[in-house]
Write a protein that holds these residues in place. Structure first.
Motif, PDB file in Angstrom:
ATOM      1  N   ARG A   9      -1.373 -12.623  -2.032  1.00  0.00           N
ATOM      2  CA  ARG A   9      -2.674 -12.210  -1.976  1.00  0.00           C
ATOM      3  C   ARG A   9      -3.354 -12.691  -1.029  1.00  0.00           C
ATOM      4  NH1 ARG A   9      -4.638 -14.614  -7.792  1.00  0.00           N
ATOM      5  NH2 ARG A   9      -6.355 -13.033  -7.430  1.00  0.00           N
ATOM      6  N   GLY A  51     -11.614  -6.289  -2.121  1.00  0.00           N
ATOM      7  CA  GLY A  51     -10.846  -5.039  -1.666  1.00  0.00           C
ATOM      8  C   GLY A  51     -10.731  -4.633  -0.304  1.00  0.00           C
ATOM      9  N   THR A  98      -2.952  -6.972  -0.993  1.00  0.00           N
ATOM     10  CA  THR A  98      -2.373  -7.889  -2.020  1.00  0.00           C
ATOM     11  C   THR A  98      -1.085  -7.307  -2.320  1.00  0.00           C
ATOM     12  OG1 THR A  98      -4.478  -8.897  -2.885  1.00  0.00           O
ATOM     13  CG2 THR A  98      -2.473  -8.611  -4.108  1.00  0.00           C
ATOM     14  N   ARG A 130       5.823  -0.575  -8.717  1.00  0.00           N
ATOM     15  CA  ARG A 130       4.606  -1.049  -8.221  1.00  0.00           C
ATOM     16  C   ARG A 130       4.942  -1.923  -6.980  1.00  0.00           C
ATOM     17  NH1 ARG A 130       0.309  -1.812 -12.029  1.00  0.00           N
ATOM     18  NH2 ARG A 130       0.696  -0.908 -14.178  1.00  0.00           N
ATOM     19  N   MET A 190       3.354  -0.766  -3.343  1.00  0.00           N
ATOM     20  CA  MET A 190       2.523  -1.565  -2.514  1.00  0.00           C
ATOM     21  C   MET A 190       2.964  -2.087  -1.569  1.00  0.00           C
ATOM     22  SD  MET A 190       0.492  -4.354  -5.100  1.00  0.00           S
ATOM     23  CE  MET A 190       1.000  -3.735  -6.929  1.00  0.00           C
ATOM     24  N   GLU A 241      -4.400  -4.747 -11.042  1.00  0.00           N
ATOM     25  CA  GLU A 241      -5.032  -3.723  -9.953  1.00  0.00           C
ATOM     26  C   GLU A 241      -5.563  -2.573 -11.001  1.00  0.00           C
ATOM     27  OE1 GLU A 241      -3.371  -3.994  -6.066  1.00  0.00           O
ATOM     28  OE2 GLU A 241      -4.981  -5.363  -6.666  1.00  0.00           O
ATOM     29  N   ALA A 268      -9.125  -0.111 -10.452  1.00  0.00           N
ATOM     30  CA  ALA A 268      -8.665   1.371 -10.089  1.00  0.00           C
ATOM     31  C   ALA A 268      -9.066   2.386 -10.980  1.00  0.00           C
ATOM     32  CB  ALA A 268      -6.809   1.405  -9.648  1.00  0.00           C
TER      33      ALA A 268
END
Ligand code: ADP
Ligand code: MG
Ligand code: MG
Length: 889
Positions: A91, A100, A104, A134, A138, A277, A281
């Motif tokens: 992070r 934001g 991360t 995920r 990411m 998240e 989102a």
């Protein structure tokens, strides 16, 4: 020896510079014994080294691996271990919160093998594959630079083909398929493959977070928020906990009080079966925190306890991020939360009542900018439609009125009880009556310190300026928006000076309860809480501040209002506004007079009018000082515009008529008096020295007003201020005239007239020779507007629109020097003048009367520079009181 990595146990909240806000607060929560998944923080120093050298610092890898081993030992399993993988989050987190803005990566440690192990140990195959997809997404976007929209498209396509809209309806097989698609996408886009090695995943994620410090979003945000570019981000590496393990799991955000109103009580959103998240989102609808109380009362109760602990510990509103994994609550983040202005005051007052803050600490928790926001009426944000146009939010607040295109029309409508918005390409001093009459001012040109903006702010009038999307046609009395909408005179529009937007029609307004309270003492039922909180903060500020606060006011009405707002006198009473309107004729006669007798006649006619002005103001400010400035602007400002006159004469001639002889005479005078650079021309003290009788008339009006008020039993405290002095000789000569007239009036009336005589310090030469000038001045008042213009060589009317935004972008200054005093340059001159002025005359009274007198940052400077008072527009008086108090803490 420099050290780059700190375990949560080794840090604390005071280490935010090194560990970032997020890391430092995670460490603090760990120390408090709250349930925080274990982890460590890589310092901002490592990031700075990486960003400057382009390489990881030596030893960083070794330090990380040592701390990783610690995590693994405690967990009893290894990062990415095939049968039972330890997973990590990586992070970002800088010194100042940049929500934001950086990256991360969650679920580090999953690969084709460990996903099977995770499925097995968790007994939840769907969860394992959801987590893996995920990670690939990411990692693919953040670390490998693939456009995240591509992943979302793939997800949408899959949902479509399955006939579902919600990811909750996708199963393990679907997610496994997505993982394949995502991997292919990465290969297609980058020519590289998603790394299967957990160690490599970790290393690359850390470097990607370092690099995200210089991402476009992050840089833009820093510029806007004035956060330095060289701080770097820390990286927090933390064991994953899982909110996506089914119905008894979930993630949420929460505040210890309502950040909009400050009301006590938990406040937040929760999303079941989701990783964190997802909450922000907006992929699924969250439920209010109260719902969690029903779903999982045990976790809710723990959450409430932890939040209480945090609020007591931080002694402030905190916001937090949390995750529940199969009924176990984990705290993932906390910080002192952002809040509205209203909430800031309410919370400060309530924490004081709860004995948590001292009154001084409570005062430190609120700001003048927040107070200013509470002083303007606002639009109900939920009820405005699309904007007609956007411009600069020059003077905050909200106003509704009929669009009008000249000053006279605004005045006419106001007199008829109608509300108007004055719309101009830009405004000029002549528009003042219309600006006063209108609810708001809207211009299509000019910057934040254009005439319209400065004057509107001074009056507390709503203003949007530089709305370049608008074409203003003054002659046709209408404006056109970019999309071709035509708004004719009389059409109602709404102007949001806080957001810089213009709307068609009347957007609904919410009144400022704080202003109502200051004006009338009414608290109002709904707003009593905030109104009382503001009153308490102001009281505390008044108790502790050393700086006096005066107001700039030219009319008895403004003076009276300023007094209600807490002004302790008038620091600047301009006399030029008193020469406008009907008196223009007399001023014209004075200027055009070619004999002494004619000039005296005009001056004699002006005298009683001026006396009346001063009597009214001295009465409104009875017992408090009123600093009256002798006439300052160039005289041709009071004559008609040269081009207008020439056109009028030419038109008459073209029609075969003889031009009005008065016009011809005026044109000759205007041409004779024309200046290339009026700001540096015949104005200020120079006027008094070359125009016979002008100063004498003004001083006589002041002196006779003092006599009148004294005879009426009042306590007038007039002070006479000479503008634009650059040399002590100028002041000496002018002062002789002033003293002479004062003595004369005292002798004629038998009433003693004592008016201190002082000068403005608004030229660098005045500041640099302040020791000499102080011999002739009983007080100084810094005119920081002119002093800024002359120190920088900026013409305020020209520079702002032309290049200030470029200067701000390039970081030449962080705020316009016309809004916030330039400490290094102008501030240095102030320092010299204060020191040398006081050395020559120890009891010299020193104030400031420029726009800066009401600017929070500048007020702090004036406090530390040792000034006696600041003077600002009436509406800024409460702000200046508050900031003067905060400066004294
Ligand atoms: P931001 O600064 O954008 O808020 P964070 O670092 O807080 O980014 O991460 C975003 C979200 O990722 C967090 O709100 C949290 O829900 C989730 N998250 C981060 N670390 C973990 C973790 N160790 N376990 C579970 N979820 C995590
Ligand atoms: Mg967060
Ligand atoms: Mg000036």
């Amino acid at each position: 020896m420099v050290r780059y990595v700190y375990d949560f146990h080794e840090g604390g909240r005071d280490m935010a510079g090194l560990l970032g806000g997020k890391g430092a607060n995670l460490a603090e929560m760990t120390r408090l014994g709250l349930p925080v998944p274990p982890g460590f923080v890589i310092s901002t120093e490592a990031c700075r080294t990486f960003l400057t050298t382009g390489a990881e610092p030596d030893r960083l890898a070794r330090e990380i691996s040592r701390h990783l081993t610690g995590l693994e030992t405690a967990a009893g399993r290894l990062l990415g271990q095939p049968g039972n993988p330890l997973l990590l989050s990586v992070r970002s987190g800088a010194r100042f919160s940049m929500p934001g803005m950086m990256e991360t990566v969650l679920d580090i440690g999953l690969n084709d093998e460990s996903v099977l192990g995770l499925a097995k140990v968790s007994g939840n195959e769907r969860f394992a594959w959801d987590s893996y997809r995920r990670l690939v997404q990411m990692f693919g976007s953040t670390v490998m630079g693939v456009d995240s929209a591509l992943f979302e498209q793939a997800m949408d396509l899959l949902k479509e083909s399955r006939g579902v809209t919600d990811d909750l309806h996708l199963d393990a097989g679907d997610f496994a398929e997505l993982v394949d698609q995502y991997k292919n996408l990465i290969a297609d886009e980058t020519g590289d493959t998603f790394p299967q090695s957990p160690a490599e995943q970790l290393r690359r994620a850390v470097l990607a977070v370092f690099a995200s410090w210089n991402g476009e979003r992050a840089r833009l945000y820093r510029r806007r928020e004035h956060i330095p570019d060289d701080l770097g981000t820390a990286v927090t590496v933390q064991r994953m906990v899982f909110g996506n393990l089914g119905h008894d799991s979930g993630s949420g955000v929460a505040f210890t009080r309502d950040p909009a109103t400050g009301r006590p009580g938990l406040y937040g959103d929760y999303l079941a079966d989701a990783q964190g998240e997802d909450v922000v989102a907006g992929i699924r609808n969250t439920v209010p925190l109260a719902e969690l109380e029903r779903l999982d009362p045990t976790s809710y109760g723990r959450l409430r306890d932890h939040m209480e602990t945090l609020e007591r510990h931080y002694r402030d509103l905190c916001d937090i991020e949390f995750t529940i994994e199969r009924g176990t609550l984990w705290m993932l983040q906390t910080r002192v939360g952002k809040r509205t202005a209203e909430a800031a005051f309410a919370i400060a007052a309530e924490l004081t009542d709860e004995g948590i803050l001292t009154p001084d600490e409570a005062l430190a928790r609120v700001s003048g900018n927040q107070l200013a926001r509470l002083m303007f009426p606002r639009f109900d944000a939920s009820a405005t439609g699309d904007a007609l146009a956007h411009g600069l939010p020059a003077s905050p607040g909200a106003a509704v009125g009929a669009a009008v295109f000249d000053s006279a029309e605004a005045v006419r409508r106001a007199a008829a009880g109608e509300k108007a918005v004055l719309v101009r390409q830009e405004t000029a001093p002549d528009d003042l009556p219309g600006m006063i009459a209108a609810q708001a001012v809207l211009t299509s040109r000019g910057g934040r310190t254009s005439h319209a903006a400065v004057v509107a702010r001074g009056m507390g009038k709503v203003c949007v300026c530089g709305a370049e999307e608008l074409t203003v046609d003054t002659d046709a009395r209408r404006f056109t928006t970019r999309d071709g909408t035509v708004v004719e005179e009389g059409t109602v529009i709404s102007v949001d000076g806080s957001a810089g937007a213009v709307y068609a029609g009347a957007a609904p307004l919410v009144d400022s309860a704080v202003i109502r309270h200051l004006e009338t003492g009414e608290r109002g039922e709904q707003s009593a809480r905030v109104v009382d909180a503001v009153a308490r903060a102001l009281q505390q500020a008044d108790d502790v501040r050393r700086l006096e606060v005066r107001a700039n006011a030219d009319t008895p009405e403004d003076a009276a209002r300023a007094r209600r707002f807490g002004a302790q006198g008038i620091g600047l009473c301009r006399t030029e506004h008193m020469f406008l309107g009907e008196r223009r004729k007399l001023v014209e006669e004075m200027i055009l007079a070619d004999t002494d007798a004619a000039r005296e006649r005009a001056l004699d006619a002006l005298l009683p009018l001026q006396r009346q002005d001063f009597t009214g103001i001295l009465e409104a400010m009875d017992g408090l000082p009123v600093t009256i400035r002798l006439l300052d602007p160039p005289l041709h400002e009071f004559l008609p515009n040269r081009t207008d006159l020439a056109v009028r004469i030419a038109t008459a001639e073209a029609q075969g008529a003889a031009p009005d002889p008065h016009d011809t005479e005026l044109l000759a005078a205007v041409s004779r008096m024309h200046e290339e650079n009026p700001m540096l021309g015949l104005r200020g003290v120079r006027l008094g020295l070359v125009i016979p009788g002008l100063v004498a008339m003004q001083v006589r009006a002041i002196a006779e007003a003092v006599v009148e008020r004294t005879r009426a039993g009042g306590h007038p405290e007039a002070e006479i201020m000479v503008p634009l002095v650059g040399a002590v000789e100028e002041l000496r000569i002018e002062r002789e005239v002033v003293e002479h007239v004062l003595a004369l009036v005292a002798e004629e009336t038998g009433v003693p007239v004592h008016c201190p005589v002082g000068t403005m310090i608004e030229l660098p030469r005045a500041a640099l020779t302040a020791g000499h000038i102080a011999e002739e001045a009983e007080f100084f008042s810094f005119g920081t507007n002119d002093l800024t213009q002359t120190t920088w060589g900026f013409s305020r009317d020209d520079v702002e629109a032309a290049f200030f935004s470029a200067y701000l972008d390039k970081g030449i200054f962080a705020a316009s020097p016309f809004e916030t005093l330039d400490r290094a340059g102008v501030g240095r001159l102030v320092g010299i003048a204060v020191a040398e002025g006081r050395a020559a005359r120890p009891d010299l009274k020193i104030g400031v009367c420029g726009e800066h007198g009401g600017d929070p940052d500048s007020v702090h400077f004036f406090h530390s520079a040792g000034l006696d008072y600041v003077s600002c527009s009436p509406f800024r008086v409460p702000v200046a009181r508050l900031e003067a108090g905060r400066a004294a803490l």
